[in-house]
Design a protein around this motif. Structure first.
Motif, mmCIF file in Angstrom:
data_model
loop_
_atom_site.group_PDB
_atom_site.id
_atom_site.type_symbol
_atom_site.label_atom_id
_atom_site.label_comp_id
_atom_site.label_asym_id
_atom_site.label_seq_id
_atom_site.Cartn_x
_atom_site.Cartn_y
_atom_site.Cartn_z
ATOM 1 N N GLN A 10 0.830 -1.210 0.000
ATOM 2 C CA GLN A 10 0.000 0.000 0.000
ATOM 3 C C GLN A 10 0.866 1.263 0.000
ATOM 4 N N TYR A 11 1.957 1.214 0.764
ATOM 5 C CA TYR A 11 2.885 2.346 0.768
ATOM 6 C C TYR A 11 3.456 2.579 -0.638
ATOM 7 N N LEU A 14 0.910 3.948 -3.075
ATOM 8 C CA LEU A 14 0.665 5.371 -2.837
ATOM 9 C C LEU A 14 1.829 6.207 -3.370
ATOM 10 N N LYS A 17 1.463 6.391 -7.072
ATOM 11 C CA LYS A 17 0.374 7.282 -7.460
ATOM 12 C C LYS A 17 0.817 8.734 -7.369
ATOM 13 N N LYS A 32 -6.664 11.808 0.845
ATOM 14 C CA LYS A 32 -7.577 10.688 0.593
ATOM 15 C C LYS A 32 -7.000 9.363 1.067
ATOM 16 N N ASN A 33 -5.721 9.378 1.372
ATOM 17 C CA ASN A 33 -5.068 8.154 1.867
ATOM 18 C C ASN A 33 -4.453 8.392 3.243
ATOM 19 N N LEU A 36 -2.593 5.897 5.641
ATOM 20 C CA LEU A 36 -1.296 5.362 5.237
ATOM 21 C C LEU A 36 -0.130 6.288 5.582
#
Length: 355
Positions: A10-11, A14, A17, A32-33, A36
Motif C-alpha cells: 500500500q505504501y 501510494l 500514485k 484521501k489516503n 497510510l
C-alpha cells in the motif's frame, strides 16, 4: 507477516500514485489516503528523494523533497497541514488566473493569502515561488522597491532549500529591477550569476533570457560611450549567443527580439548593411506574427539604416510603408527628420527593441 507485506504494498502503491500525479495534486491524494501516512511512508518518500538526486531529476526532486519535509515536520498533524496546503494552492491558482487576465492587484491579494499559509505549514518551495510571483506583480504596478524586496526574500529562501532554479529566476528578476533603476553593476552581476546557474541546469530558455537581457543592458550602456566604451560590441556578442539559443528551442518571439537588438546595435556602430540584414530578418518574423505596430517600427528602422547609407530612394520607400501602417492602426511615428539627406545620420527612435 501477510499484513506487513500488504501494508508495504500500500505504501509503494501510494508512492507510485504520487509519482504519476501532476504538481499540485499531491496534497489531495495524500488526504484521501490519510491512514497510510506514518513514519514508514515517510521513509519510503525520503528514499525516493535520494533516487531523484542520483538520477538528477531536478523538477521531481524539488517538489518531492518539499512535500516530504512538510509531512516530516508536521508532528503528526497530517490532515490539518494537508487541508491548509490545499487552501493555499487554491489561492495560488486563483492569483495565477488573475495575473493572466492582468488583474494585478487582485492577484497580489490572492498570493498574499497563499503566502501566509505556506509560511504557516513550512512549504518553503511554494513560498519561494509565490514571493517571486508577487515581485513580478509589484514590478508591473511600478513598485520597484516592493518588487526588489519580494525577489530578495525569494532568493534567500531558494538558497536555503537548495532550489537553484528558483535562485536563478529571482536573480534574473532582480537584475531587471536593478536595470530599471540604472544600477548597472548589480544588474550585470545578477544576470551573470543567474546565467551560470541556468547553464549548470541546462535550462536553455533561462540562458536565452539572461543573454538577451545582458544584450539590452550593454546596448543601453553603449549609448554613453564615456561610461562603457565597448557597450555596443558587448551587446552584439550577447544578442548573438541568445539568438542561437532562441533558434535551438524554436522560440520565435525571442528570436525576433534578438534580431531587432542586433539591428539596433549594428546601426549604433555604423554597420548599416548588417543592421538592414537583421531588421529584414526580424521583419519577416513580425509579418508572420501579424504585429502591425512592430512592423511599422521595423520598417522605419530599415528606412533609417538606408538613409544613413545615403540610399535615399530605398529609405523613403520603407518610410512610406511604415507611415501607412502606423496611420492604419493609429500608431504615431515619433521621428522628425528629412530623408534624402546623405549627410544626415539620424538617430534611432527611443523605443525598446521589443516588438
Amino acid at each position: 507477516m501477510m499484513m506487513k507485506k500488504k501494508r508495504q504494498k500500500q505504501y509503494v502503491d501510494l508512492r507510485d500514485k504520487l509519482l504519476r500525479s501532476d504538481s499540485g495534486q499531491e496534497a489531495d491524494i495524500l488526504r484521501k489516503n490519510l491512514p497510510l501516512i506514518d513514519r514508514n511512508l515517510l521513509k519510503i518518500l525520503w528514499q525516493q528523494t535520494e533516487i531523484f538526486k542520483k538520477q538528477g531529476e531536478c523538477n521531481n526532486l524539488y517538489r518531492w523533497q518539499n512535500l516530504t519535509r512538510i509531512l516530516d515536520i508536521s508532528q503528526g498533524n497530517y490532515l490539518t497541514v494537508l487541508n491548509r496546503k490545499i487552501d493555499a494552492d487554491q489561492y495560488f491558482q486563483k492569483g495565477y488566473l488573475q495575473e493572466q487576465t492582468h488583474l494585478f492587484s487582485e492577484a497580489l491579494s490572492s498570493w498574499q493569502e497563499a503566502l501566509k499559509i505556506y509560511r504557516e505549514i513550512a512549504d518553503f518551495l511554494a513560498e519561494a515561488i509565490t514571493l517571486n510571483n508577487m515581485g513580478f506583480i509589484h514590478h508591473c504596478l511600478g513598485e520597484s522597491q516592493q518588487a526588489m524586496e519580494c525577489y530578495q526574500e525569494s532568493l534567500a529562501r531558494s538558497r536555503e532549500i537548495e532550489y537553484p532554479l528558483g535562485e536563478a529566476n529571482s536573480l534574473v528578476n532582480l537584475g531587471i529591477v536593478y536595470d530599471l533603476l540604472n544600477a548597472h553593476e548589480p544588474a550585470i552581476s545578477c544576470y551573470q550569476n543567474s546565467l551560470a546557474i541556468y547553464q549548470r541546469l541546462k535550462h536553455r530558455q533561462g540562458e536565452g533570457i539572461c543573454l538577451h537581457n545582458l544584450g539590452l543592458l550593454y546596448y543601453s550602456l553603449g549609448q554613453y560611450q564615456d561610461a562603457m566604451p565597448g557597450g555596443f560590441s558587448e551587446a552584439i556578442a550577447y544578442y548573438q549567443q541568445s539568438l542561437l539559443i532562441k533558434e535551438e528551442i524554436v522560440e520565435h518571439q525571442g528570436k525576433s527580439l534578438c534580431l531587432g537588438g542586433l539591428g539596433n546595435a549594428s546601426y549604433a556602430i555604423g554597420e548599416y548593411e548588417n543592421a538592414i540584414k537583421f531588421y529584414q530578418q526580424q521583419l519577416e518574423m513580425i509579418e508572420f506574427f501579424g504585429d502591425h505596430q512592430a512592423e511599422a517600427k521595423t520598417l522605419l528602422n530599415i528606412a533609417l539604416a538606408y538613409d544613413a547609407l545615403g540610399l535615399s530612394e530605398n529609405a523613403i520607400g520603407y518610410y512610406q510603408q511604415s507611415l501607412q501602417i502606423s496611420r492604419e492602426i493609429g500608431y504615431p511615428l515619433e521621428i522628425k527628420h528629412e530623408f534624402n539627406n546623405p549627410n544626415r545620420i539620424p538617430p534611432l527612435p527611443t523605443w525598446d527593441s521589443q516588438p
